[in-house]
Design a protein around this motif. Structure first.
Motif, mmCIF file in Angstrom:
data_model
loop_
_atom_site.group_PDB
_atom_site.id
_atom_site.type_symbol
_atom_site.label_atom_id
_atom_site.label_comp_id
_atom_site.label_asym_id
_atom_site.label_seq_id
_atom_site.Cartn_x
_atom_site.Cartn_y
_atom_site.Cartn_z
ATOM 1 N N CYS A 44 0.761 -1.283 0.133
ATOM 2 C CA CYS A 44 -0.156 0.109 -0.218
ATOM 3 C C CYS A 44 0.858 1.233 -0.196
ATOM 4 C CB CYS A 44 -0.912 -0.047 1.232
ATOM 5 S SG CYS A 44 -2.303 -1.088 1.217
ATOM 6 N N LEU B 88 -1.658 3.818 -1.756
ATOM 7 C CA LEU B 88 -3.054 3.250 -1.609
ATOM 8 C C LEU B 88 -3.536 3.094 -0.109
ATOM 9 C CD1 LEU B 88 -2.916 0.274 -4.048
ATOM 10 C CD2 LEU B 88 -4.067 2.654 -4.492
ATOM 11 N N PHE C 285 -4.616 1.660 3.513
ATOM 12 C CA PHE C 285 -4.283 0.442 3.921
ATOM 13 C C PHE C 285 -5.664 0.086 4.831
ATOM 14 C CE2 PHE C 285 -2.707 -1.754 7.802
ATOM 15 C CZ PHE C 285 -2.239 -2.798 7.197
#
Length: 268
Positions: free
Chosen positions: A58, A63, A65
């Motif tokens: 991530c 991104l 988590f």
């Protein structure tokens, strides 16, 4: 505000080292949360590798988590549901993560109990059909209760996320010298100022009428020297056009683990 929320809250840098944790996080992680330490040290050994693989993926891909795992704990492992999002600076550069953890130990234990009960019923189905029907009714009831618990947990998680991302109250955060460092959307809407307009300025310079500046400075110094009770009072706040807005304040301070004031928080 972070100490009052019913979830553990944490902030890390891009390497996963703690920048901040609230009390509930520290309780769930059994004290594994001192600054400059990697948050993964609090993970249960059986969950550590797979959880950290996901974490690093991530971070690399920038991104959010989202994961469920166990924290080590003195009495017994604590299952938690973790949701963390990227933090960025004013230039859009990733500076770390901010997230929450919710204790789901009871839900996981209930799920495991249901699974074991279901397996036991399957083994006894031929010999005790009548008993199996009674057990199945109990099982359906447990499934319904679990779904209700999951729905309530999802609702709570969404609520906390909304509070953190878009607080409706007027919230201003200053540094230890009284300079404004955070000015959320509702404060901008009320005053007409943007964060760029007020960032780095003393609260009493931009937002306080001249006749109340001494009073506001005195409340600031009082706030920086207490550790528990919020300071409540009413005072005027100036808009960008010079209009006065009467605000009812309930202010507190964010403190370090050594009780030093890190950031006064104005909530109105």
């Amino acid at each position: 505000l972070a100490e009052a929320l019913p979830v553990g809250i944490f902030r890390t840098d891009t390497e996963g080292n703690y920048l901040y944790t609230n009390q509930l996080w520290r309780e769930m992680a059994h004290g594994q949360s001192s600054c400059s330490r990697f948050w993964g040290e609090a993970l249960h050994p059986e969950d550590r590798d797979k959880t950290l693989v996901l974490w690093h993926q991530c971070v690399k891909s920038q991104l959010p988590f989202v994961a469920e795992f166990r924290f080590q704990h003195a009495s017994s492992p604590r299952w938690v549901s973790c949701v963390a999002v990227l933090e960025r600076d004013t230039y859009g550069q990733v500076t770390g993560y901010i997230g929450t953890v919710t204790d789901i130990t009871e839900r996981v234990n209930a799920h495991n109990s249901i699974y074991q009960a279901h397996k036991a019923l399957e083994n006894r189905v031929e010999e005790r059909t009548a008993d199996l029907r009674a057990k199945n009714r109990w099982l359906q009831q447990m499934i319904t209760e679990r779904k209700r618990a999951e729905a309530a947990l999802l609702e709570e998680r969404n609520f906390i996320s909304t509070v953190l991302e878009t607080a409706a109250a007027l919230i201003i955060v200053c540094d230890r010298d009284g300079r404004i460092i955070k000015f959320i959307r509702s404060a901008q809407k009320l005053t007409g100022f943007t964060l760029d307009n007020v960032h780095g300025a003393h609260l009493w310079e931009k937002l306080t009428p001249p006749e109340e500046r001494d009073f506001t400075m005195a409340r600031f110094h009082q706030l920086a020297n207490i550790t528990a009770t919020p300071i409540e009072y009413e005072s005027y706040c100036l808009t960008q056009h010079g209009e006065k807005r009467l605000i009812s304040w309930a202010n507190s301070a964010i403190h370090s683990e050594f009780s030093a004031c890190i950031a006064p928080l104005y909530h109105g």
